[in-house]
Design an enzyme around this catalytic site. Sequence first.
Site: not given
Length: 446
Positions: A268, A270, A284, A314-315, A351, A353, A375
């Site tokens: 996961h 944040e 989320c 926030g990605r 994104d 991440r 996921s």
Amino acid sequence: MTVLENTPDEKPTASSAPWCSPVTERYNTRIVLTTYPGQSAVNPVPLKWGEKDPQERGPILVSRNGKTLNRRNAIGAHGGSYAFYSALAIAAGDLPVNFKPDFTNTQPTFDFPPQEAWGDPTKIVSMDPFGHDVVKHYKKHLEDGLDARPTIAITRATMRVSEVSDAVKIGRVPVDGEIVLNPSGDVRVTKVAVEPVWYLPGVAARFGVDEGLLRRALFEHTGGSYPELVTRPDIKVFLPPIGGLTVYIFGPPGRVSDPNFRLALRIHDECNGSDVFQSDICTCRPYLTFGIEEAIKEAQNGGSGVVIYFRKEGRALGEVVKYLVYNARKRGGDTADKYFQRTENIAGVKDMRFQALMPDILHWLGIKKIDRMLSMSNMKHDAVVEQGIPILERIPIPEEMIPADSRVEIDAKIHSGYFTTGRKFTEEDLKQVKGRGWECWEDVTH
């Protein structure tokens, strides 16, 4: 013109840098801006990333205090972004400049068995595999006055999540006395906190870029905060000022690395607005609580459950960018076909991440396969599988758990490649998926 020192051999006086004279009680007047390989005062403790023996690998030393300054073998600071709060505490006089922690009784509550990946420089590149046992492995260095610190902490706790408590009350999750302790839904858990430690050659390889380019980008786009990224190519380890991760293990921790036990896993990223404050504009928190519940159930059934929480708000674009995107979505027509475009207009990418480093924690835990991956993310799935960890089943969020105002987000993600067992959307379908009340969004009294 004020000239500051950039080698250990130059010594500007207090008069040449008068702004630094009030702090000479805490620091001397010499400011070392950067160092270079081969300087007379530079003598780093050997650090051989990928050695399976922690003694051969060596400690990670980043402190600029006392004896450690000339023995440093890494760039950055302990604590990630919290290092800046330490600096504030020192400036305010609340923390001594040369403070060293007392690690008495801080040892892990569970002794994770060493894994083969701990000695593989290609499997773990973003965390220190020996960071949880610094006192045991590097006691001699500590006794010699060097400032070695843990980057991993392992503890036990009891957690209570309202959605899990509700599931216990209606009987969907049983009280077993071992994992779920009582009818209030208190859950026993083992927690592992991890600070990032980057082995730069390995990080560069994981992203398929040149190490020199990576170092230059990190230097330039952190405002030149870490000049040794470009002046010390001999130092290969960097502790970046970013958030770390926390592992939540349900059931005996030793089962996690045993492929004979089934494993349910939720990875996961944040989302403060949803995870903490329960905004319904995304899925989320529902997915997080669903993942926790399924991890608990798997552990109660004799397997293991793991939830890993990465601090990538926030990605990894940050909460300010996220809220700007919310405004752009609501004012510009909040439809699923424009969902990613709104983010790209502000952040340049949809994104950041970048899941390439995420599997390191799975390798550290010794996870060999994932029976149930909670996921829908194609990026997470691909990153895990590319690291040689098979995923046997993928579990999407149940339809009934999707908040009304999050259809824009989830449908856009499914269209972009997110896994689903349900309906697939065309571009025309996405145009019809609209956020709640965006037409009169600013006229609503809060």
